[in-house]
Design a protein around this motif. Structure first.
Motif, PDB file in Angstrom:
ATOM      1  N   LYS A   1       0.873  -1.180   0.000  1.00 12.16           N
ATOM      2  CA  LYS A   1       0.000   0.000   0.000  1.00 12.16           C
ATOM      3  C   LYS A   1       0.904   1.221   0.000  1.00 12.16           C
ATOM      4  O   LYS A   1       1.693   1.407   0.932  1.00 12.16           O
ATOM      5  CB  LYS A   1      -0.913   0.005   1.232  1.00 12.16           C
ATOM      6  CG  LYS A   1      -1.856   1.209   1.284  1.00 12.16           C
ATOM      7  CD  LYS A   1      -2.583   1.280   2.613  1.00 12.16           C
ATOM      8  CE  LYS A   1      -1.641   1.723   3.711  1.00 12.16           C
ATOM      9  NZ  LYS A   1      -2.289   2.185   4.940  1.00 12.16           N
ATOM     10  N   HIS A   2       0.819   2.048  -1.027  1.00 11.66           N
ATOM     11  CA  HIS A   2       1.747   3.162  -1.194  1.00 11.66           C
ATOM     12  C   HIS A   2       1.247   4.411  -0.475  1.00 11.66           C
ATOM     13  O   HIS A   2       0.064   4.751  -0.555  1.00 11.66           O
ATOM     14  CB  HIS A   2       1.922   3.486  -2.685  1.00 11.66           C
ATOM     15  CG  HIS A   2       2.552   2.373  -3.470  1.00 11.66           C
ATOM     16  ND1 HIS A   2       3.031   2.550  -4.747  1.00 11.66           N
ATOM     17  CD2 HIS A   2       2.802   1.073  -3.170  1.00 11.66           C
ATOM     18  CE1 HIS A   2       3.510   1.418  -5.199  1.00 11.66           C
ATOM     19  NE2 HIS A   2       3.385   0.502  -4.257  1.00 11.66           N
ATOM     20  N   ASP A   3       2.153   5.081   0.206  1.00 15.36           N
ATOM     21  CA  ASP A   3       1.883   6.388   0.810  1.00 15.36           C
ATOM     22  C   ASP A   3       2.959   7.364   0.344  1.00 15.36           C
ATOM     23  O   ASP A   3       4.127   6.994   0.213  1.00 15.36           O
ATOM     24  CB  ASP A   3       1.910   6.308   2.341  1.00 15.36           C
ATOM     25  CG  ASP A   3       0.701   5.582   2.896  1.00 15.36           C
ATOM     26  OD1 ASP A   3      -0.425   6.033   2.651  1.00 15.36           O
ATOM     27  OD2 ASP A   3       0.888   4.552   3.586  1.00 15.36           O
ATOM     28  N   ALA A   4       2.559   8.598   0.114  1.00 21.61           N
ATOM     29  CA  ALA A   4       3.504   9.619  -0.333  1.00 21.61           C
ATOM     30  C   ALA A   4       4.305  10.156   0.851  1.00 21.61           C
ATOM     31  O   ALA A   4       3.840  10.133   1.997  1.00 21.61           O
ATOM     32  CB  ALA A   4       2.767  10.759  -1.027  1.00 21.61           C
ATOM     33  N   PHE A   5       5.525  10.636   0.555  1.00 21.00           N
ATOM     34  CA  PHE A   5       6.300  11.367   1.556  1.00 21.00           C
ATOM     35  C   PHE A   5       5.670  12.760   1.690  1.00 21.00           C
ATOM     36  O   PHE A   5       6.225  13.767   1.255  1.00 21.00           O
ATOM     37  CB  PHE A   5       7.766  11.520   1.115  1.00 21.00           C
ATOM     38  CG  PHE A   5       8.516  10.224   1.032  1.00 21.00           C
ATOM     39  CD1 PHE A   5       8.726   9.447   2.161  1.00 21.00           C
ATOM     40  CD2 PHE A   5       9.023   9.779  -0.179  1.00 21.00           C
ATOM     41  CE1 PHE A   5       9.427   8.260   2.091  1.00 21.00           C
ATOM     42  CE2 PHE A   5       9.728   8.591  -0.264  1.00 21.00           C
ATOM     43  CZ  PHE A   5       9.928   7.822   0.873  1.00 21.00           C
ATOM     44  N   PHE A   6       4.503  12.806   2.303  1.00 18.18           N
ATOM     45  CA  PHE A   6       3.722  14.056   2.251  1.00 18.18           C
ATOM     46  C   PHE A   6       2.978  14.241   3.558  1.00 18.18           C
ATOM     47  O   PHE A   6       2.369  13.333   4.096  1.00 18.18           O
ATOM     48  CB  PHE A   6       2.722  13.986   1.082  1.00 18.18           C
ATOM     49  CG  PHE A   6       1.783  15.160   1.001  1.00 18.18           C
ATOM     50  CD1 PHE A   6       2.214  16.361   0.470  1.00 18.18           C
ATOM     51  CD2 PHE A   6       0.477  15.062   1.462  1.00 18.18           C
ATOM     52  CE1 PHE A   6       1.349  17.457   0.397  1.00 18.18           C
ATOM     53  CE2 PHE A   6      -0.391  16.147   1.393  1.00 18.18           C
ATOM     54  CZ  PHE A   6       0.052  17.338   0.866  1.00 18.18           C
ATOM     55  N   ASP A   7       3.051  15.466   4.050  1.00 20.24           N
ATOM     56  CA  ASP A   7       2.262  15.867   5.215  1.00 20.24           C
ATOM     57  C   ASP A   7       2.032  17.366   5.114  1.00 20.24           C
ATOM     58  O   ASP A   7       2.617  18.033   4.244  1.00 20.24           O
ATOM     59  CB  ASP A   7       2.988  15.511   6.509  1.00 20.24           C
ATOM     60  CG  ASP A   7       2.028  15.324   7.676  1.00 20.24           C
ATOM     61  OD1 ASP A   7       0.841  15.693   7.516  1.00 20.24           O
ATOM     62  OD2 ASP A   7       2.457  14.833   8.739  1.00 20.24           O
ATOM     63  N   LEU A   8       1.200  17.883   6.001  1.00 20.56           N
ATOM     64  CA  LEU A   8       0.904  19.318   6.000  1.00 20.56           C
ATOM     65  C   LEU A   8       1.370  19.945   7.300  1.00 20.56           C
ATOM     66  O   LEU A   8       1.215  19.361   8.379  1.00 20.56           O
ATOM     67  CB  LEU A   8      -0.597  19.565   5.825  1.00 20.56           C
ATOM     68  CG  LEU A   8      -1.203  19.212   4.462  1.00 20.56           C
ATOM     69  CD1 LEU A   8      -2.704  19.339   4.502  1.00 20.56           C
ATOM     70  CD2 LEU A   8      -0.618  20.112   3.379  1.00 20.56           C
ATOM     71  N   THR A   9       1.939  21.137   7.191  1.00 21.83           N
ATOM     72  CA  THR A   9       2.277  21.915   8.378  1.00 21.83           C
ATOM     73  C   THR A   9       1.004  22.575   8.910  1.00 21.83           C
ATOM     74  O   THR A   9      -0.056  22.548   8.268  1.00 21.83           O
ATOM     75  CB  THR A   9       3.319  22.991   8.048  1.00 21.83           C
ATOM     76  OG1 THR A   9       2.759  23.895   7.079  1.00 21.83           O
ATOM     77  CG2 THR A   9       4.579  22.361   7.468  1.00 21.83           C
TER      78      THR A   9
END
Length: 302
Positions: free
Chosen positions: A61-69
């Motif tokens: 299951k793929h997740d992006a290297f992504f988050d929000l500040t």
């Protein structure tokens, strides 16, 4: 690892790989940050916990290297918690009847003894897959337990001969046999389309009694196919070495250099996925099934 990790993180991870010692959260965060930095330089945009459910294949299951500040800006993020454990659900994976569907939680846990790798644009982190209550839902967890038991028993025996022995590694040298058929012909067979193997048919025109195919000259089209998995395996670190015609018509073999058993199993599963994708590009269908007809050798692990 030497290039991206601090000395303490390197020694801690190396000790975990060799002796099975625990990795604390601080070190896990350092390793995760290092892996993310390496992966991004290699073109990766996503990560996945790559595991081996009871389906005969791998899952991810793929997740992006992504988050929000807090102010809504994008941030590349990958921490120790994401490295060590994830919850990919388990409701649709085979469980051997050990839990009900409504008790579906399954967890993947990082296996530091298996190197992470880049496949396409995805960082793949080899993991085990277990239920909420700790039962194995995959093939890797029982293998690691078995290897640990063999290590302990063999080390105790070896100490009778050499007191300095502290660990015994099990190695595995698999051979992947397979059949290649034209994709158009495969699409005319409902059994191959549905099951990936032959369920009906007649005996081949020639079998093992006519052994001119075994170790014979590799057909040009097949050789063209074989070259591409070898190149891809080199990028992935799979040490493939041998290729040849096998006994049955249209049967062939690929074999690597033997290595540590857990790593060898990882590489075999990855190799089958690579071969399947590359065969499609060559307008071929690769079959990994067992003996297709009575009296004629079939594909197998050897």
């Amino acid at each position: 690892m030497l290039q991206y990790l601090t000395k303490d993180a390197y020694e801690s991870l190396k000790d975990a790989i060799v002796t099975g010692s625990k990795i604390n959260r601080k070190i896990a965060d350092q390793v995760a940050e290092a892996i993310k930095g390496w992966a991004i330089t290699m073109g990766a945009t996503h990560y996945t916990h790559w595991f081996q459910p009871l389906t005969g294949a791998t899952a991810e299951k793929h997740d992006a290297f992504f988050d929000l500040t807090l102010d809504g800006r994008a941030l590349e993020k990958f921490g120790g918690g994401q490295l060590v454990q994830q919850e990919p659900d388990a409701s649709s994976f085979p469980s051997g009847g050990i839990r009900n569907t409504f008790e579906a939680r399954g967890y993947t846990a990082w296996d530091p003894t298996s190197p992470a790798f880049i496949y396409g644009t995805t960082l793949c982190i080899p993991t085990i897959f277990v239920s909420y209550t700790g039962e194995a839902l995959d093939n890797k967890a029982p293998l690691l337990r078995a290897l640990s038991a063999v290590d302990e028993a063999a080390t105790n025996v070896a100490k009778y001969f050499d007191k300095n022995v502290t660990k015994v590694n099990a190695t595995l040298g698999w051979e992947q046999e397979y059949f290649l058929i034209d994709k158009a012909l495969a699409h005319s067979r409902p059994d191959i389309i549905i099951t990936g193997r032959t369920l009906m048919g007649v005996s081949a025109a020639k079998g093992q009694q006519l052994d001119d195919h075994y170790f014979g000259v590799i057909p040009r089209r097949v050789l063209g196919f074989m070259s591409d998995p070898e190149k891809e395996c080199t990028k992935l670190g799979i040490p493939v070495k041998t290729r040849h015609n096998e006994v049955a018509p249209n049967q062939f073999e690929l074999a690597p250099v033997f290595e540590e058993a857990n790593l060898a199993v990882n590489y075999n599963l990855l190799l089958m996925d690579v071969m399947d994708k590359i065969a499609d590009r060559h307008h071929l269908k690769v079959l990994f099934h067992e003996k297709p007809f009575a009296g004629v050798n079939g594909s197998r692990k050897a």
